[in-house]
Design a protein around this motif. Sequence first.
Motif, short mmCIF file in Angstrom:
data_model
loop_
_atom_site.label_atom_id
_atom_site.label_comp_id
_atom_site.label_asym_id
_atom_site.label_seq_id
_atom_site.Cartn_x
_atom_site.Cartn_y
_atom_site.Cartn_z
N PRO A 16 0.80 -1.23 0.00
CA PRO A 16 0.00 0.00 0.00
C PRO A 16 0.84 1.28 0.00
CG PRO A 16 -0.34 -1.30 2.02
CD PRO A 16 0.51 -2.11 1.12
N ASP A 17 2.06 1.20 0.51
CA ASP A 17 2.89 2.42 0.57
C ASP A 17 3.97 2.44 -0.50
OD1 ASP A 17 1.44 3.26 2.86
OD2 ASP A 17 2.62 1.82 4.05
N GLY A 18 3.84 1.60 -1.51
CA GLY A 18 4.81 1.64 -2.60
C GLY A 18 5.72 0.43 -2.62
N SER A 19 6.89 0.64 -3.19
CA SER A 19 7.78 -0.47 -3.51
C SER A 19 8.59 -0.96 -2.31
CB SER A 19 8.71 0.01 -4.62
OG SER A 19 9.83 -0.78 -4.69
N VAL A 20 8.84 -2.27 -2.29
CA VAL A 20 9.70 -2.86 -1.27
C VAL A 20 11.11 -2.25 -1.35
CG1 VAL A 20 10.80 -5.05 -0.60
CG2 VAL A 20 8.40 -5.01 -1.25
N GLU A 21 11.52 -1.91 -2.60
CA GLU A 21 12.83 -1.26 -2.80
C GLU A 21 12.95 0.00 -1.94
OE1 GLU A 21 15.25 -1.79 -5.33
OE2 GLU A 21 14.25 -3.04 -6.83
N ASN A 22 11.81 0.64 -1.70
CA ASN A 22 11.82 1.89 -0.92
C ASN A 22 11.39 1.66 0.52
OD1 ASN A 22 12.65 3.29 -3.20
ND2 ASN A 22 10.54 3.55 -3.91
N GLY A 23 11.44 0.40 0.96
CA GLY A 23 11.20 0.11 2.37
C GLY A 23 9.76 -0.21 2.74
N THR B 5 12.50 -1.15 -18.72
CA THR B 5 13.69 -0.34 -18.39
C THR B 5 13.27 1.08 -18.00
OG1 THR B 5 14.98 -1.63 -19.96
CG2 THR B 5 15.88 0.51 -19.33
N LEU B 6 12.31 1.64 -18.73
CA LEU B 6 11.85 3.00 -18.42
C LEU B 6 11.18 3.04 -17.04
CD1 LEU B 6 10.36 4.13 -21.86
CD2 LEU B 6 12.56 4.76 -20.86
N VAL B 7 10.32 2.05 -16.76
CA VAL B 7 9.63 2.03 -15.46
C VAL B 7 10.66 1.98 -14.33
CG1 VAL B 7 8.09 0.69 -13.97
CG2 VAL B 7 7.56 0.92 -16.38
N MET B 8 11.64 1.10 -14.48
CA MET B 8 12.62 0.96 -13.39
C MET B 8 13.41 2.25 -13.19
SD MET B 8 11.87 -1.90 -12.25
CE MET B 8 13.10 -2.10 -10.97
N ASN B 9 13.84 2.84 -14.31
CA ASN B 9 14.77 3.97 -14.21
C ASN B 9 14.08 5.33 -14.09
OD1 ASN B 9 17.73 3.04 -14.49
ND2 ASN B 9 16.55 1.72 -15.86
N LEU B 10 12.77 5.36 -14.28
CA LEU B 10 12.05 6.63 -14.10
C LEU B 10 11.17 6.62 -12.85
CD1 LEU B 10 10.89 7.30 -17.78
CD2 LEU B 10 12.64 8.57 -16.51
N VAL B 11 10.79 5.41 -12.39
CA VAL B 11 9.76 5.34 -11.34
C VAL B 11 10.17 4.49 -10.14
CG1 VAL B 11 7.37 4.63 -10.85
CG2 VAL B 11 7.93 5.64 -13.06
N ARG B 12 10.63 3.28 -10.39
CA ARG B 12 10.72 2.31 -9.30
C ARG B 12 12.03 2.34 -8.52
NH1 ARG B 12 6.69 -1.53 -11.15
NH2 ARG B 12 4.88 -0.18 -10.97
N ALA C 238 19.11 7.29 -6.62
CA ALA C 238 20.57 7.16 -6.78
C ALA C 238 20.94 6.00 -7.71
CB ALA C 238 21.21 6.95 -5.41
N GLU C 239 20.03 5.04 -7.87
CA GLU C 239 20.34 3.87 -8.71
C GLU C 239 19.85 4.02 -10.15
OE1 GLU C 239 19.13 0.16 -6.85
OE2 GLU C 239 19.60 1.02 -4.89
N ARG C 240 19.21 5.14 -10.46
CA ARG C 240 18.64 5.30 -11.81
C ARG C 240 19.72 5.68 -12.82
NH1 ARG C 240 13.01 8.46 -10.14
NH2 ARG C 240 12.41 6.90 -8.60
N SER D 74 3.83 5.97 -9.50
CA SER D 74 4.23 5.95 -8.09
C SER D 74 5.12 4.74 -7.84
CB SER D 74 3.01 5.95 -7.17
OG SER D 74 2.05 5.06 -7.61
N GLY D 75 6.24 5.02 -7.18
CA GLY D 75 7.22 3.97 -6.92
C GLY D 75 7.09 3.40 -5.54
#
Length: 223
Positions: A38-45, A123-130, A134-136, A222-223
């Motif tokens: 619900p609060d976004g990506s696991v990558e962002n905690g 590739t666009l989704v990962m590097n623009l959103v998810r 710093a990793e984009r 939303s990421g």
Amino acid sequence: MLTIWGRPTSARTQKVLWALAETGIEFELILASATMGPDGSVENGSKPYGIVDTPEYRAMNPNGTVPTIKDSDFSLWESNSIIQYLAMKYAPDLMYGDDLETFASASRWMDWEGNVFLPHQHTLVMNLVRLPPAERNPDAVENARQALLGPLGIIENQLARSPFIAGDQFTMGDIPVGMRVHRWFLFDLETPELPNLRRWYDVIRQRPAFLQHIADPALHLSG
Ligand SMILES: N[C@@H](CCC(=O)N[C@@H](CS)C(=O)NCC(=O)O)C(=O)O
């Protein structure tokens, strides 16, 4: 009632939700994912919706991905196969004019979406959103943008020949391609003139099912 497991920010779930809304059948959405919550990506905690790792889910879908549907006793995964099942079972006229050649033509565009368009758009989704900022990688974005200009030209040329992607009527083939084109425009990248594609996009984006499950930019950005 039909059940779909998925997450509203997943492109593959979105396609199936769009198709379900086109058919008009009742369904229940159960939120499920290993990578987002619900609060976004696991990558962002954030905590994921889960469910996809349970034995019950894996018995339906051994990949542990979304979406999966269950219709009475029949469960199915692979988003474009699900759309074809829904089309044949619930809306053959609407989704392919109840015509074999139109079905095959639309089905071909659905395969093309997955084989040709999706990898670069991923590739666009990962590097623009998810990915965390710093990793984009801006070079990856530019390479993917350029790689998609050819496929966008192929859509443009098809839509110069027919009002919809598989002929004279809206079909299931417009769903995957339409979802990808919507994402493309939301990413707001440099785009050539694509008059026929834009004319078609303006038509399909008015469909109630699109407005309900695809239109909202937050579902894509939303990421
Ligand atoms: N080819 C499969 C791919 C399924 C897939 O990879 N789904 C993604 C979401 S678009 C997923 O499950 N991601 C991990 C997750 O959300 O748990 C399909 O089209 O259904």
